[in-house]
Structures are given as C-alpha cells and as structure tokens.
Design a protein around this motif. Structure first.
Motif, PDB file in Angstrom:
ATOM      1  N   ARG A  24      40.058  20.107  52.425  1.00  0.00           N
ATOM      2  CA  ARG A  24      38.954  19.628  53.258  1.00  0.00           C
ATOM      3  C   ARG A  24      39.365  19.697  54.731  1.00  0.00           C
ATOM      4  O   ARG A  24      40.520  19.489  55.090  1.00  0.00           O
ATOM      5  CB  ARG A  24      38.570  18.190  52.900  1.00  0.00           C
ATOM      6  CG  ARG A  24      37.996  18.037  51.513  1.00  0.00           C
ATOM      7  CD  ARG A  24      36.754  18.867  51.286  1.00  0.00           C
ATOM      8  NE  ARG A  24      35.569  18.344  51.960  1.00  0.00           N
ATOM      9  CZ  ARG A  24      34.369  18.950  51.939  1.00  0.00           C
ATOM     10  NH1 ARG A  24      34.212  20.111  51.311  1.00  0.00           N
ATOM     11  NH2 ARG A  24      33.342  18.413  52.572  1.00  0.00           N
ATOM     12  N   PHE A  25      38.406  19.954  55.588  1.00  0.00           N
ATOM     13  CA  PHE A  25      38.664  20.115  57.018  1.00  0.00           C
ATOM     14  C   PHE A  25      39.271  18.847  57.622  1.00  0.00           C
ATOM     15  O   PHE A  25      40.237  18.917  58.396  1.00  0.00           O
ATOM     16  CB  PHE A  25      37.356  20.482  57.727  1.00  0.00           C
ATOM     17  CG  PHE A  25      37.534  20.967  59.139  1.00  0.00           C
ATOM     18  CD1 PHE A  25      37.993  22.245  59.402  1.00  0.00           C
ATOM     19  CD2 PHE A  25      37.230  20.139  60.217  1.00  0.00           C
ATOM     20  CE1 PHE A  25      38.156  22.697  60.695  1.00  0.00           C
ATOM     21  CE2 PHE A  25      37.384  20.581  61.528  1.00  0.00           C
ATOM     22  CZ  PHE A  25      37.851  21.877  61.766  1.00  0.00           C
ATOM     23  N   ASP A  26      38.725  17.680  57.255  1.00  0.00           N
ATOM     24  CA  ASP A  26      39.272  16.443  57.817  1.00  0.00           C
ATOM     25  C   ASP A  26      40.696  16.189  57.324  1.00  0.00           C
ATOM     26  O   ASP A  26      41.541  15.670  58.067  1.00  0.00           O
ATOM     27  CB  ASP A  26      38.362  15.246  57.535  1.00  0.00           C
ATOM     28  CG  ASP A  26      37.966  15.109  56.076  1.00  0.00           C
ATOM     29  OD1 ASP A  26      38.446  15.907  55.241  1.00  0.00           O
ATOM     30  OD2 ASP A  26      37.170  14.197  55.760  1.00  0.00           O
ATOM     31  N   ALA A  27      40.982  16.608  56.093  1.00  0.00           N
ATOM     32  CA  ALA A  27      42.356  16.477  55.579  1.00  0.00           C
ATOM     33  C   ALA A  27      43.297  17.414  56.338  1.00  0.00           C
ATOM     34  O   ALA A  27      44.454  17.060  56.619  1.00  0.00           O
ATOM     35  CB  ALA A  27      42.390  16.787  54.087  1.00  0.00           C
ATOM     36  N   ALA A  28      42.803  18.610  56.678  1.00  0.00           N
ATOM     37  CA  ALA A  28      43.613  19.566  57.443  1.00  0.00           C
ATOM     38  C   ALA A  28      43.972  18.980  58.807  1.00  0.00           C
ATOM     39  O   ALA A  28      45.118  19.095  59.275  1.00  0.00           O
ATOM     40  CB  ALA A  28      42.858  20.875  57.605  1.00  0.00           C
ATOM     41  N   VAL A  36      42.515  36.471  50.756  1.00  0.00           N
ATOM     42  CA  VAL A  36      42.438  35.091  51.243  1.00  0.00           C
ATOM     43  C   VAL A  36      43.329  34.177  50.389  1.00  0.00           C
ATOM     44  O   VAL A  36      43.203  34.143  49.168  1.00  0.00           O
ATOM     45  CB  VAL A  36      40.981  34.576  51.226  1.00  0.00           C
ATOM     46  CG1 VAL A  36      40.931  33.080  51.534  1.00  0.00           C
ATOM     47  CG2 VAL A  36      40.139  35.348  52.233  1.00  0.00           C
ATOM     48  N   GLU A  37      44.230  33.445  51.062  1.00  0.00           N
ATOM     49  CA  GLU A  37      45.158  32.543  50.373  1.00  0.00           C
ATOM     50  C   GLU A  37      44.712  31.094  50.445  1.00  0.00           C
ATOM     51  O   GLU A  37      45.022  30.300  49.556  1.00  0.00           O
ATOM     52  CB  GLU A  37      46.546  32.656  51.021  1.00  0.00           C
ATOM     53  CG  GLU A  37      47.135  34.053  51.005  1.00  0.00           C
ATOM     54  CD  GLU A  37      48.268  34.191  52.018  1.00  0.00           C
ATOM     55  OE1 GLU A  37      48.967  33.190  52.274  1.00  0.00           O
ATOM     56  OE2 GLU A  37      48.437  35.300  52.554  1.00  0.00           O
ATOM     57  N   ARG A  38      44.019  30.734  51.519  1.00  0.00           N
ATOM     58  CA  ARG A  38      43.645  29.350  51.728  1.00  0.00           C
ATOM     59  C   ARG A  38      42.182  29.227  52.131  1.00  0.00           C
ATOM     60  O   ARG A  38      41.700  29.976  52.982  1.00  0.00           O
ATOM     61  CB  ARG A  38      44.498  28.732  52.835  1.00  0.00           C
ATOM     62  CG  ARG A  38      45.963  28.605  52.475  1.00  0.00           C
ATOM     63  CD  ARG A  38      46.166  27.516  51.428  1.00  0.00           C
ATOM     64  NE  ARG A  38      47.582  27.278  51.182  1.00  0.00           N
ATOM     65  CZ  ARG A  38      48.050  26.284  50.447  1.00  0.00           C
ATOM     66  NH1 ARG A  38      47.209  25.425  49.897  1.00  0.00           N
ATOM     67  NH2 ARG A  38      49.345  26.138  50.252  1.00  0.00           N
ATOM     68  N   VAL A  39      41.499  28.265  51.525  1.00  0.00           N
ATOM     69  CA  VAL A  39      40.107  27.991  51.863  1.00  0.00           C
ATOM     70  C   VAL A  39      40.017  26.560  52.379  1.00  0.00           C
ATOM     71  O   VAL A  39      40.508  25.624  51.732  1.00  0.00           O
ATOM     72  CB  VAL A  39      39.185  28.170  50.636  1.00  0.00           C
ATOM     73  CG1 VAL A  39      37.740  27.855  51.007  1.00  0.00           C
ATOM     74  CG2 VAL A  39      39.304  29.590  50.077  1.00  0.00           C
ATOM     75  N   ILE A  45      35.855  32.403  59.947  1.00  0.00           N
ATOM     76  CA  ILE A  45      35.108  31.162  60.144  1.00  0.00           C
ATOM     77  C   ILE A  45      33.665  31.437  59.740  1.00  0.00           C
ATOM     78  O   ILE A  45      33.009  32.300  60.320  1.00  0.00           O
ATOM     79  CB  ILE A  45      35.187  30.668  61.594  1.00  0.00           C
ATOM     80  CG1 ILE A  45      36.648  30.410  61.997  1.00  0.00           C
ATOM     81  CG2 ILE A  45      34.357  29.407  61.783  1.00  0.00           C
ATOM     82  CD1 ILE A  45      36.824  29.927  63.424  1.00  0.00           C
ATOM     83  N   MET A  46      33.202  30.715  58.724  1.00  0.00           N
ATOM     84  CA  MET A  46      31.887  30.964  58.125  1.00  0.00           C
ATOM     85  C   MET A  46      31.059  29.682  58.209  1.00  0.00           C
ATOM     86  O   MET A  46      30.863  28.973  57.225  1.00  0.00           O
ATOM     87  CB  MET A  46      32.068  31.429  56.675  1.00  0.00           C
ATOM     88  CG  MET A  46      30.811  31.935  55.993  1.00  0.00           C
ATOM     89  SD  MET A  46      31.216  32.581  54.349  1.00  0.00           S
ATOM     90  CE  MET A  46      29.588  33.111  53.792  1.00  0.00           C
ATOM     91  N   MET A  47      30.586  29.409  59.421  1.00  0.00           N
ATOM     92  CA  MET A  47      29.836  28.169  59.645  1.00  0.00           C
ATOM     93  C   MET A  47      28.709  28.400  60.644  1.00  0.00           C
ATOM     94  O   MET A  47      28.845  29.219  61.550  1.00  0.00           O
ATOM     95  CB  MET A  47      30.764  27.079  60.204  1.00  0.00           C
ATOM     96  CG  MET A  47      31.796  26.573  59.233  1.00  0.00           C
ATOM     97  SD  MET A  47      32.682  25.119  59.862  1.00  0.00           S
ATOM     98  CE  MET A  47      33.763  25.853  61.091  1.00  0.00           C
ATOM     99  N   ALA A  78      42.838  33.344  55.502  1.00  0.00           N
ATOM    100  CA  ALA A  78      42.221  32.027  55.313  1.00  0.00           C
ATOM    101  C   ALA A  78      40.763  32.109  55.726  1.00  0.00           C
ATOM    102  O   ALA A  78      40.357  33.008  56.466  1.00  0.00           O
ATOM    103  CB  ALA A  78      42.945  30.968  56.140  1.00  0.00           C
ATOM    104  N   ILE A  79      39.976  31.141  55.231  1.00  0.00           N
ATOM    105  CA  ILE A  79      38.576  31.048  55.637  1.00  0.00           C
ATOM    106  C   ILE A  79      38.193  29.574  55.741  1.00  0.00           C
ATOM    107  O   ILE A  79      38.596  28.763  54.906  1.00  0.00           O
ATOM    108  CB  ILE A  79      37.635  31.805  54.662  1.00  0.00           C
ATOM    109  CG1 ILE A  79      36.188  31.794  55.177  1.00  0.00           C
ATOM    110  CG2 ILE A  79      37.724  31.258  53.248  1.00  0.00           C
ATOM    111  CD1 ILE A  79      35.268  32.753  54.430  1.00  0.00           C
ATOM    112  N   VAL A  80      37.456  29.252  56.782  1.00  0.00           N
ATOM    113  CA  VAL A  80      36.880  27.913  56.952  1.00  0.00           C
ATOM    114  C   VAL A  80      35.394  28.053  56.662  1.00  0.00           C
ATOM    115  O   VAL A  80      34.714  28.876  57.291  1.00  0.00           O
ATOM    116  CB  VAL A  80      37.085  27.384  58.387  1.00  0.00           C
ATOM    117  CG1 VAL A  80      36.620  25.926  58.472  1.00  0.00           C
ATOM    118  CG2 VAL A  80      38.542  27.498  58.819  1.00  0.00           C
TER     119      VAL A  80
END
Length: 560
Positions: free
Chosen positions: A188-192, A147-150, A82-84, A127-129
């Motif tokens: 996108r986070f909202d799509a997730a 990393v497979e998913r961003v 998590i990179m926020m 994965a990474i957010v």
C-alpha cells in the motif's frame, strides 16, 4: 539560424528573452527542491479540499524516494510506471521517483490490458504505482512483464479521516468502481511512505542527459513508442514556458486549475513544472468529465490560470453555473492538445473576460513549441510564436526551408526536442535528423511576423479530445475480428470531441453487425480510441499497389 531568419523575435511580448539558460538547473529535481525551499509554507497541490504544502510534498516525496531505493533496492535509471488520475498521490510518487533517480513511465489509467501490457513490456518497468480502480488491469498483465513490485492506493488514502475513508467506501461499495483484484506482495502507498522513514533520502547525481520520462506516443505509426525526455528536455521546456508566461504571473500567488491529467505531457510540464517554479497551487480535478461537479469545484476557489483542450473549455461553457463563477483573478487561459475552435475562444473571452491563448506542442518536444502572446486581444487562429531557444522551419519534402507564407512540413529544433524513441533507433531516424531537426508531420505556414498556422495535421492521425488516435492501431484491432475482411479508420468532425473515429468495414461474415464490432473494440481499445461510427462497404478505395486510400474515405465522409 540568424535573427533575420527568426522573424518572431521582433514580435515577442515585452520581457521575453530570445534564449533561455538551460544550465540554470541540472535536473527537474533541482527545480523541485528549489521550489520546496522557497515556497515551503505555501500550498502546492489540493484535491477534494485536502491541501499539501510544498513542505509536505518535499517530506512525503523524500520518504517515497527512500522507500524505492532503501527498501526495494531500485537504482538510478530503473523505470517506474505511474498509473493514476489526478490525485495527491501522483505528485508524491512522481517527485519521489525522480528524486530516486528513476525514470517515470506515465501510464494512462484507462488503458486496456493489451495497451498496458505493451507499455510495461516495452519500457521494462520494474515497479508500478496504481490506483485501486485500475489495479485489476495490472493484475491481468503482471505475469507477462518485468514488473517486480506493485504499489496500490485508494483515491481517498491521502485525504484524511473521515473524508478519505468515506470516498474509498463509496467508490468500492456504492459506485462499484473498484473491480476486485489480487496482486500477491502488493504494497500500500501509505505503508511505503511509512517504510521510507527508516532510510535516508537518496541523492543520486542527476544530469541533463539522464532520462526523466518515457512518455508514450504513437508518433506516426500505431505502435506506441516511448519518447525519451531527458532532464535537459524537461528543464528547457519549463524555462521556455516560464519565460513566456512570467510577466503575467506573481510568484506565490497563483492558483492553477489542473483538469488535464498529469500523466499527459501538457499538464505535466505546463501545470506541474512551470507553475511549481512560481510556487503556485495546483488544484487537481480527478474527473473533469463530470462537468457539473467540475463547476462546483471551480466555485470554491478564485483561480488565476487554467489549461485545457478545446473540448474542456467548450464543456465548461455549456455547463449550468459556469458563467456565474468569479473570474476576477483569471489572467491566463492556455489551450493546447488539439485545435482551439474560434467559436469556443470567442465565447470564452466573452464569459470570462480572459483571452484563450492557443499553444502548440508535441510529446517529442516536452511539449511546447509555439505559444501565442498572452496579451492578445482576441483569438488569432495561429498557434503562436516559437518559444525562446527554439528554431522553427517550414520545409519541403526534400528538407529545404521554404520562404515565408509557403506551406510545408513544420520542423522544430531546440533543447526541448527528445533524445529519441526508447529502443527504436529506426523510428527515431524517421523523425529526427542528424542536424537536430524534428519533423513533426504537421503541415503549416509562417507569416512575416513569425506566427505559425497549422494548415493540416499529420495526414492520418485522429485527434479525439486532445489525445492522438492512430488509425493503424484501430484497424489492427478491428481486423482481428474473424468477421472482418478489410477495414480503414479515419477521423470525422465531432462537436463534443473535435474528432471522432469512424471505421469502414468490408465483411467476411455477412452476419457481422455493428454491435459485434463495438463489443470487440470495447475489450481492446481505450474509450477515446473506439469507433463512434461504423459503415459497412462492399469494397474500400485502393491505390494501384493495393494500399487503402484513407484520403478518399475522408473526402467521401466530408461530402456526406
């Protein structure tokens, strides 16, 4: 260790137990679910005026967990970075990942490509957010990692319309704070969250030995290592700190200012977990470096608690308007991450009416080891008393416990002590003995009441605004410049950040300039690690085996 060897117990604040029951919760998730049930209609996190209730956080994190397991097929034990900075997406992603049984790899958004590459490779994150502002760095290193998913998101994405859209537009097009990037297949986070609705929320069996976080730290070397913090470690430290502050807080009524980043272990445990147990509202400050903006945010809320490092408190005290805020509800100010300066603590008490209590901890201890009693009338200069269920010993170089008042290495044993360093048994063995004692590398003494005083820090570590800077890493980067023959890095006092990095350089190329080195460091080191001072020398002091003597450089800098 018997009570006679735990002198601090006789001086505990009223109501603080000698031991905590670490079995009260099997996991961080169990604590989270209890808080969401108990405080469902209370506010949990706020950012830019938008509020999430505990019920909202429960619902959204369940969706994110379902997305991770049902849509992406991730399983218990997989790592997710998590990179926020502090924003509403952070707690949603954090608790979603934990509810999916995954291990969270907290990642500093300000990392350079070199630093990020190492952490993603070392952790094996799948994965990474990441916030859009920092996605270009992820794009640069992605091909070198597992990393497979961003999952990407904009700062305004959870703030509602039109505020969120306006913030995203301003950041990208006005302030130019979102460098262009391309990541094929990014979600996108909202799509997730929307996709997560299609799947049932996962309920993996989680226990004390499962790893909740890989929390990266330099330890005593320059190579960042992941401290394995288990659910037991995190639950224990949450209960230890909660027991300490419990007499000073009221469940469902607390408002805590969270200016330290949640990816830092101090804010993660103290603000997010401890105050979640009490049903508090965490007011997230995304950019505390904007001190006037920070003070404006503080003016909007009657807060009851605030945590920070010395530089944060000092910055607030020196910002116009801070002394006119409403401190009538402020009951708890906790300082950690670096030494609290007496002048700052005394001024804080004068302005706010609340004592600035100093605490001490390490990434490897999740983090709290010692906290000062919250009813202290004034700053004491001590880091406080060991928290419940914690043994502290001052030891000599041979591991023998020293008598009260003598100076030695501070060693810690308790349920909050990490499992070890991720894939680094050799490094683990250097600091964590079979007897359970963690050797901190900090030099300290204990008085007859059990109060601990730090005499000196890890001999070479530099502490910039509460963040560890390791000379080896700085030196490795500087030494890569073709114009450098030799280099040594030390910390020197700095009124703004506590300490600043100073490097001493012997030139290989006589035309090498300070500007050359600053540009070189800018590309490879995060801001707080970059040298503030550069001094060229003809030679560096060395031992008889050729080891550069940083101690002599520190002494010379102190005399200058």
């Amino acid at each position: 260790m018997s009570n006679t060897q735990r002198p601090w117990l006789a001086h505990y604040p009223p109501g603080v137990p000698a031991e905590i029951d670490v079995g009260a919760y099997p996991s961080v998730v169990a604590l989270f679910e209890e808080a969401c049930e108990r405080f469902r209609h209370r506010p949990s996190f706020s950012s830019f005026g938008r509020m999430l209730s505990y019920g909202d956080l429960d619902r959204l994190s369940a969706r994110f967990a379902a997305f991770l397991t049902g849509d992406l097929g991730f399983a218990k034990g997989d790592r997710i970075a998590i990179m926020m900075p502090n924003c509403l997406q952070y707690p949603v992603a954090l608790f979603g990942a934990l509810r999916a049984g995954m291990t969270v790899v907290n990642t500093n958004p300000m990392y350079t490509a070199r630093e990020l590459r190492h952490q993603l490779q070392d952790s094996g994150a799948r994965a990474i957010v990441v916030l859009d502002n920092f996605a270009a760095t992820v794009a640069e290193v992605l091909g070198d990692t597992a990393v497979e998913r961003v999952i990407t998101t904009g700062l305004g994405d959870m703030l509602g319309f039109p505020k969120g859209a306006l913030i995203n537009f301003a950041l990208k097009h006005v302030k130019k704070m979102v460098p262009p990037y391309r990541i094929d297949g990014a979600i996108r986070f909202d799509a997730a969250l929307a996709r997560g609705v299609r799947h049932p929320a996962p309920k993996p069996a989680l226990g004390h030995d499962d790893i909740a976080f890989l929390q990266y730290t330099g330890g005593t070397t320059g190579v960042a290592k992941g401290a394995m913090l288990t659910h037991r470690n995190m639950v224990a430290n949450m209960l230890q700190a909660a027991a300490w502050v419990g007499q000073n807080v009221a469940a469902g009524e607390e408002v805590i200012i969270t200016a330290l980043p949640l990816y830092h272990i101090f804010a993660l445990t103290a603000n997010c977990l401890v105050f979640m147990k009490f049903g508090a509202l965490n007011v997230l400050i995304t950019n505390p470096r904007d001190m006037p903006g920070f003070v404006k945010e503080l003016a909007k809320v009657r807060f009851t608690a605030i945590t920070g490092v010395n530089t944060l408190f000092n910055g607030l005290l020196n910002t116009a308007g801070f002394d006119r805020l409403d401190f009538s509800r402020l009951r708890l100010t906790l300082g950690g991450g670096m030494a609290v300066q007496r002048a700052v603590a005394e001024r804080w008490k004068k302005v706010t009416g609340c004592t600035l209590a100093e605490a001490y901890g390490l990434t490897e201890t999740a983090p709290a080891v010692c906290i000062n009693p919250l009813d202290l009338a004034e700053y004491s200069g001590s880091i406080g008393l060991p928290v419940p269920s914690t043994d502290v010993s001052i030891q000599d170089d041979n591991g023998r416990s020293l008598p009260i008042g003598e100076v030695g290495e501070l060693c810690v044993r308790g349920p909050q002590v990490m499992k070890g360093y991720w894939n680094r048994p050799d490094e683990t063995a250097k600091v964590l003995g079979a007897d359970g004692w963690l050797h901190t590398g900090d030099i300290a003494r204990m008085d007859e009441r059990g109060f601990v005083y730090i005499v000196d820090r890890k001999k070479d570590m530099i502490l910039v605004s509460g963040f560890n800077v390791y000379p080896n890493e700085v030196e490795d980067v500087v030494a890569q410049h073709p114009g450098v023959l030799e280099v040594a890095a030390i910390g020197v006092p700095d009124e703004h950040s506590g300490e600043a990095v100073k490097i001493f350089v012997v030139k290989k190329d006589p035309n090498l300039t300070e500007e050359d080195l600053r540009k070189h460091c800018h590309d490879a080191l995060t801001g707080y690690k970059r040298p503030k001072y550069i001094e060229f020398r003809d030679a560096l002091p060395k031992s008889n085996v050729g080891k550069i003597l940083r101690r002599e450089l520190r002494e010379a800098a102190a005399r200058a």
